[in-house]
Design a protein around this motif. Sequence first.
Motif, PDB file in Angstrom:
ATOM      1  N   ILE A  84       0.856  -1.193   0.000  1.00 44.76           N
ATOM      2  CA  ILE A  84       0.000   0.000   0.000  1.00 44.76           C
ATOM      3  C   ILE A  84       0.884   1.232   0.000  1.00 44.76           C
ATOM      4  O   ILE A  84       1.846   1.309   0.767  1.00 44.76           O
ATOM      5  N   GLU A  85       0.567   2.190  -0.848  1.00 45.20           N
ATOM      6  CA  GLU A  85       1.291   3.461  -0.876  1.00 45.20           C
ATOM      7  C   GLU A  85       0.276   4.597  -0.816  1.00 45.20           C
ATOM      8  O   GLU A  85      -0.778   4.535  -1.459  1.00 45.20           O
ATOM      9  N   ALA A 120      -2.368   3.717  -4.097  1.00 48.71           N
ATOM     10  CA  ALA A 120      -2.090   2.516  -4.877  1.00 48.71           C
ATOM     11  C   ALA A 120      -1.991   1.329  -3.932  1.00 48.71           C
ATOM     12  O   ALA A 120      -1.428   1.444  -2.844  1.00 48.71           O
ATOM     13  N   LEU A 121      -2.553   0.205  -4.328  1.00 48.14           N
ATOM     14  CA  LEU A 121      -2.474  -1.037  -3.559  1.00 48.14           C
ATOM     15  C   LEU A 121      -2.166  -2.178  -4.517  1.00 48.14           C
ATOM     16  O   LEU A 121      -2.690  -2.209  -5.633  1.00 48.14           O
ATOM     17  N   TYR A 156      -4.171  -1.845  -7.860  1.00 51.18           N
ATOM     18  CA  TYR A 156      -5.215  -0.820  -7.917  1.00 51.18           C
ATOM     19  C   TYR A 156      -4.536   0.550  -7.879  1.00 51.18           C
ATOM     20  O   TYR A 156      -3.695   0.796  -7.009  1.00 51.18           O
ATOM     21  N   THR A 157      -4.924   1.448  -8.771  1.00 53.57           N
ATOM     22  CA  THR A 157      -4.418   2.814  -8.761  1.00 53.57           C
ATOM     23  C   THR A 157      -5.600   3.768  -8.725  1.00 53.57           C
ATOM     24  O   THR A 157      -6.534   3.649  -9.527  1.00 53.57           O
ATOM     25  N   GLN A 158      -5.551   4.721  -7.791  1.00 61.82           N
ATOM     26  CA  GLN A 158      -6.671   5.640  -7.613  1.00 61.82           C
ATOM     27  C   GLN A 158      -6.782   6.604  -8.785  1.00 61.82           C
ATOM     28  O   GLN A 158      -5.798   7.207  -9.209  1.00 61.82           O
ATOM     29  N   ILE A 181     -12.758   6.377  -8.479  1.00 63.93           N
ATOM     30  CA  ILE A 181     -12.624   5.191  -9.310  1.00 63.93           C
ATOM     31  C   ILE A 181     -11.230   4.595  -9.149  1.00 63.93           C
ATOM     32  O   ILE A 181     -10.243   5.316  -9.014  1.00 63.93           O
ATOM     33  N   TRP A 182     -11.152   3.263  -9.172  1.00 62.69           N
ATOM     34  CA  TRP A 182      -9.868   2.577  -9.063  1.00 62.69           C
ATOM     35  C   TRP A 182      -9.579   1.820 -10.357  1.00 62.69           C
ATOM     36  O   TRP A 182     -10.420   1.082 -10.853  1.00 62.69           O
TER      37      TRP A 182
END
Length: 212
Positions: free
Chosen positions: A108-109, A180-181, A197-199, A204-205
């Motif tokens: 996770i960032e 981001a995950l 996953y990127t925001q 929306i992801w």
Amino acid sequence: MTKLADLRKSYIKGSLSEEDVQKNPIDQFNIWFDQARHAELPEPNAMTVASVDENGKPSARVVLIKEVNHKGFVFFTNYESRKGKALTHNPQAALLFFWPELERQIRIEGSVEKLSDEESDEYFHSRPLDSRIGAWASPQSQVISGRSVLVAKAAEYALKFALNPPRPPHWGGFRVKPQALEFWQGRPSRLHDRIRYTQQAYGIWKIERLAP
């Protein structure tokens, strides 16, 4: 004696596809976290927190997650500790959950914010008494002459506050707001599954597969 380079295992316990994951990464995190809990893993709530200080030096340590929701990932610490100072100066962090028994990890960032006083107070007063005294007694990350310093300070604050120690002003929570995950599932032949996953805008992801 086995060489380090010869230590390896094959990952065979699961798979992960873009079609099967949840649209929101927090929902996907909660599914995996519940599975880790039901598997009775030792401290599934333990995560590595990485930060960077004002000199650009990274550091990492393991802490316990205390809350997860669609706002982010919450943990508590001494704001005057090494990580507290780094996160205050550079409010960006990376988190890592590693569950080897399930052959999974989650990266996770995101950006970091301090919790409100009210939120930190609520959690602090839910802690056991010895933990609340310990928050006063420990000058976290500072050099001390020996353990006796901590014992003496704990006794001092226990006498001062009895059963009702207030939250120290230098102690509270941080929330990591994910941008981001990445969900990693070990697979055979080192062809692991990595779903990121990127925001995007409007909550929306974007979901993508990464090469292992």
